[in-house]
Design a protein around this motif. Structure first.
Motif, PDB file in Angstrom:
ATOM      1  N   HIS A 147      -5.020   0.223   7.654  1.00  0.00           N
ATOM      2  CA  HIS A 147      -5.008   0.971   8.927  1.00  0.00           C
ATOM      3  C   HIS A 147      -5.777   0.254  10.047  1.00  0.00           C
ATOM      4  N   HIS A 157      -9.211   2.006   2.672  1.00  0.00           N
ATOM      5  CA  HIS A 157      -8.819   2.484   4.004  1.00  0.00           C
ATOM      6  C   HIS A 157      -9.998   2.261   4.944  1.00  0.00           C
ATOM      7  N   HIS A 160       0.826  -1.217   0.000  1.00  0.00           N
ATOM      8  CA  HIS A 160       0.000   0.000   0.000  1.00  0.00           C
ATOM      9  C   HIS A 160       0.859   1.265   0.000  1.00  0.00           C
ATOM     10  N   HIS A 211       1.006   5.497  -2.041  1.00  0.00           N
ATOM     11  CA  HIS A 211       0.397   6.472  -2.963  1.00  0.00           C
ATOM     12  C   HIS A 211       1.544   7.210  -3.658  1.00  0.00           C
ATOM     13  N   ASP A 231       2.389   3.143   3.280  1.00  0.00           N
ATOM     14  CA  ASP A 231       1.498   4.208   2.836  1.00  0.00           C
ATOM     15  C   ASP A 231       2.331   5.149   1.949  1.00  0.00           C
TER      16      ASP A 231
HETATM   17 ZN    ZN Z   1      -3.304   5.045   2.042  1.00  0.00          ZN
END
Ligand code: ZN
Length: 400
Positions: free
Chosen positions: A257, A206, A65, A67, A303
């Motif tokens: 998360h 998420h 995961h 971005h 993340d």
């Molecule tokens: Zn994320």
């Protein structure tokens, strides 16, 4: 065909087996694990690589995961509180996007590869990272993201998402897998989520990342009240936590998360799919830490650089090692390595994550600074000392 030998082989199987003085023979798949002299006899034409002393062979890391489109952030966004961070993302989104062009993302992916990461899950909001993700030798599961809580805008948002998804499908291959991301229960209308889920692709979402999200979904209260007022004066939550999770039943899902999830929600996520732990992001955005003892198939991820200073999974493992102080460090280091290899492969439905005959030749070698006397501590020493891989193979092809 290649044969690589090292002092230690970390198979990353369930027993966390460590084999001494063996070698691996592989091309795009792992052919055999045996003593070097046996392999060179059986595969006389193979290229032989002898790693330096105190080296470890293991499967390439898998970061499920991130971005990439927010990679330009270093000192722009606000940390400490989720809503302040979210407001800063909205304010600086265009600036961060304009600084994060294809060449920039190419450079970020090169750094990720150096760390020994051979597979990533890229959450893509705009499609700006598509070319880089197609070009990179790293295996990519490309999660096209959809979000929007206004029911009147569902069709337009879905069509935009579908356009990006169809574009990414043109590049589908062994190493590039189109997938979908449904942003979160506070941001995505269930009609939109259901429409996207009908694509029946691997899905990431998420879930319960902040107290603000918990308060908003449970009681329409907390910090999201003012946040949503800025967009619509009579905004209401579009999902309840449990009904949101129920949307994903029957779909291959990665939940990310879950720091504020209840026991029941954790159980549901364990049953439906897998849970991803992003400890640095949670720390920076003012959240609790995930109770990893309640997670069945734990995966670890960085993340994005919008809420981290590093996309190197070794850094993330070190952070996780330090915050989960109630778990023995030797035991935890093993769990974190499995969360970054075998468990992550399972979550992304890949054919890798372990050193085992028939799996992909995604293999890395790491060099420890000294001899390891106690093999039970090998995982901990890797987490403490490793930043980058020495040799990296993806589907049998040597990188760097
Ligand atoms: Zn994320």
């Amino acid at each position: 065909m290649t044969i690589v030998s090292a002092d230690y082989l970390l198979t990353c199987d369930k027993e966390f087996k460590i084999v001494k003085n063996q070698a691996i023979c592989f091309d795009s798949k792992i052919k055999e694990i045996a003593p070097l002299k046996d392999l060179t006899k059986r595969y006389p034409d193979a290229k032989v690589i002898l790693c330096e002393s105190n080296s470890v062979l293991m499967p390439g890391l898998i970061n499920v995961h991130m971005h990439l489109e927010f990679s330009a952030n270093k000192t722009t966004l606000d940390y400490g509180d989720f809503i302040s961070w979210l407001n800063s993302v909205i304010k600086s989104r265009d600036d961060l996007s304009s600084r994060c062009d294809e060449a920039y993302i190419d450079g970020v992916l090169k750094d990720i590869l150096k760390s020994g990461t051979t597979t990533i899950g890229a959450i893509s909001s705009f499609g700006a990272d598509l070319n880089s993700c197609v070009k990179t030798p790293i295996n990519v599961v490309y999660f096209n993201e959809v979000l929007g809580s206004n029911p009147a805008a569902v069709d337009a948002l879905y069509n935009d998402f579908l356009g990006r998804l169809e574009e990414s499908k043109r590049y589908e291959s062994d190493s590039f897998t189109p997938a979908i991301s449904i942003h979160s229960p506070y941001s995505t209308h269930p009609i939109l989520a259901k429409k996207a889920l009908l694509q029946s692709l691997l899905v990431s979402t998420h879930f319960m990342e902040s107290k603000a999200e918990r308060d908003w979904l449970d009681c329409s209260s907390g910090d999201f009240v003012q946040f949503f007022k800025n967009f619509a004066p009579d905004a209401k939550p579009v999902n309840e936590a449990i009904s949101y999770l129920e949307l994903f039943k029957g779909y291959k899902t990665l939940f990310t998360h879950a720091t504020l999830a209840t026991e029941k929600e954790l159980e549901m996520m364990n049953d439906i799919g897998t849970i991803t732990h992003c400890p640095v992001s949670n720390r920076l955005l003012g959240s609790k830490k995930l109770d990893i003892k309640k997670v069945k198939n734990l995966t670890l991820a960085t993340d994005g650089l919008s809420s981290n200073s590093s996309l190197n999974l070794w850094d993330e493992m070190r952070a996780a090692l330090m915050i989960h102080e109630s778990i023995d460090p030797n035991l935890l280091a093993k769990e974190l390595i499995l969360a970054s290899t075998a468990n992550a492969s399972k979550a992304l439905y890949k054919n890798s994550g372990m050193l085992e005959k028939g799996l992909d030749g995604d293999i890395i070698s790491l060099k420890l600074p000294d001899v390891v006397e106690n093999l039970d501590a090998l995982a901990l020493f890797l987490v403490l000392h490793i930043d980058k891989a020495e040799h990296i193979f993806i589907k049998g092809i040597k990188q760097q």
